[in-house]
Design a protein around this motif. Structure first.
Motif, PDB file in Angstrom:
ATOM      1  N   GLY A  30      90.362 -79.064 -64.946  1.00  0.00           N
ATOM      2  CA  GLY A  30      91.042 -80.339 -65.102  1.00  0.00           C
ATOM      3  C   GLY A  30      90.136 -81.456 -65.576  1.00  0.00           C
ATOM      4  O   GLY A  30      90.543 -82.591 -65.689  1.00  0.00           O
ATOM      5  N   ARG A  31      88.877 -81.116 -65.837  1.00  0.00           N
ATOM      6  CA  ARG A  31      87.916 -82.123 -66.311  1.00  0.00           C
ATOM      7  C   ARG A  31      87.228 -81.653 -67.588  1.00  0.00           C
ATOM      8  O   ARG A  31      86.114 -81.143 -67.531  1.00  0.00           O
ATOM      9  CB  ARG A  31      86.871 -82.394 -65.229  1.00  0.00           C
ATOM     10  CG  ARG A  31      87.131 -83.659 -64.442  1.00  0.00           C
ATOM     11  CD  ARG A  31      88.462 -83.631 -63.781  1.00  0.00           C
ATOM     12  NE  ARG A  31      88.927 -84.958 -63.391  1.00  0.00           N
ATOM     13  CZ  ARG A  31      90.036 -85.146 -62.700  1.00  0.00           C
ATOM     14  NH1 ARG A  31      90.764 -84.142 -62.333  1.00  0.00           N
ATOM     15  NH2 ARG A  31      90.422 -86.358 -62.410  1.00  0.00           N
ATOM     16  N   PRO A  32      87.897 -81.772 -68.751  1.00  0.00           N
ATOM     17  CA  PRO A  32      87.380 -81.272 -70.027  1.00  0.00           C
ATOM     18  C   PRO A  32      86.032 -81.878 -70.399  1.00  0.00           C
ATOM     19  O   PRO A  32      85.323 -81.359 -71.237  1.00  0.00           O
ATOM     20  CB  PRO A  32      88.451 -81.692 -71.042  1.00  0.00           C
ATOM     21  CG  PRO A  32      89.622 -82.157 -70.248  1.00  0.00           C
ATOM     22  CD  PRO A  32      89.145 -82.504 -68.884  1.00  0.00           C
ATOM     23  N   ARG A  33      85.709 -82.988 -69.793  1.00  0.00           N
ATOM     24  CA  ARG A  33      84.459 -83.670 -70.141  1.00  0.00           C
ATOM     25  C   ARG A  33      83.364 -83.425 -69.109  1.00  0.00           C
ATOM     26  O   ARG A  33      82.276 -83.961 -69.230  1.00  0.00           O
ATOM     27  CB  ARG A  33      84.719 -85.177 -70.250  1.00  0.00           C
ATOM     28  CG  ARG A  33      85.800 -85.521 -71.254  1.00  0.00           C
ATOM     29  CD  ARG A  33      85.413 -85.091 -72.656  1.00  0.00           C
ATOM     30  NE  ARG A  33      86.482 -85.337 -73.604  1.00  0.00           N
ATOM     31  CZ  ARG A  33      86.416 -84.942 -74.871  1.00  0.00           C
ATOM     32  NH1 ARG A  33      85.368 -84.317 -75.303  1.00  0.00           N
ATOM     33  NH2 ARG A  33      87.428 -85.173 -75.684  1.00  0.00           N
ATOM     34  N   ALA A  34      83.708 -82.648 -68.096  1.00  0.00           N
ATOM     35  CA  ALA A  34      82.745 -82.432 -67.009  1.00  0.00           C
ATOM     36  C   ALA A  34      81.962 -81.136 -67.202  1.00  0.00           C
ATOM     37  O   ALA A  34      81.615 -80.457 -66.239  1.00  0.00           O
ATOM     38  CB  ALA A  34      83.477 -82.451 -65.681  1.00  0.00           C
ATOM     39  N   SER A  35      81.682 -80.810 -68.433  1.00  0.00           N
ATOM     40  CA  SER A  35      80.974 -79.564 -68.736  1.00  0.00           C
ATOM     41  C   SER A  35      79.650 -79.479 -67.982  1.00  0.00           C
ATOM     42  O   SER A  35      79.260 -78.443 -67.482  1.00  0.00           O
ATOM     43  CB  SER A  35      80.722 -79.489 -70.233  1.00  0.00           C
ATOM     44  OG  SER A  35      80.161 -80.693 -70.704  1.00  0.00           O
TER      45      SER A  35
END
Length: 108
Positions: A30-35
């Motif tokens: 749910g966090r596409p930017r939390a790689s």
DNA sequence: GTCATGACGGATC
DNA sequence: GGATCCGCCATGA
């Protein structure tokens, strides 16, 4: 259930011969930017986690800080049937994980 | 609650 | 095409 726990769940569902990227797992959480959070989570990951199947978007393996060397990681992936390019990178084009539902039929 | 950091990723130079 | 910078977001002190 913390973000890291979700990451662990996804990685534990990663089938052999399949690869996933940090960003992909992050997106599934749910966090596409939390790689980067995924990477930090794998850093604290338990031993039973196939974190060696998690690589960069580019198909390159992570630094030598994992598994005692990226070469080791590559060998493990090759042993699982993951094709590698002569470029020294994994062939993400053909073996990237489709998602937690791939091969996850009515397991509930 | 705030500051700093981290196994990333995309954009820019 | 490669190297560098910035942005993102959760976690820990």
């Amino acid at each position: 259930m913390s973000f890291r726990d979700e990451v662990y769940e996804l990685v534990s569902r990663l089938p052999a011969g399949k690869l996933a990227t940090y960003g992909q797992l992050a997106a599934l959480c749910g966090r596409p930017r939390a790689s980067r959070i995924v990477g930090a989570a794998l850093l604290h990951a338990p031993e039973g986690l196939p974190c060696h199947r998690v690589i960069y978007r580019d198909g390159t393996l992570c630094c030598d800080k994992a598994f005692g060397g990226k070469e080791i990681q590559q060998q493990m992936l090759e042993a699982e049937g993951v094709p590698f390019l002569p470029d020294g990178r994994a062939d993400l084009r053909v073996c990237q994980w489709e998602g937690p539902e791939a091969g996850f039929e009515s397991e509930d």
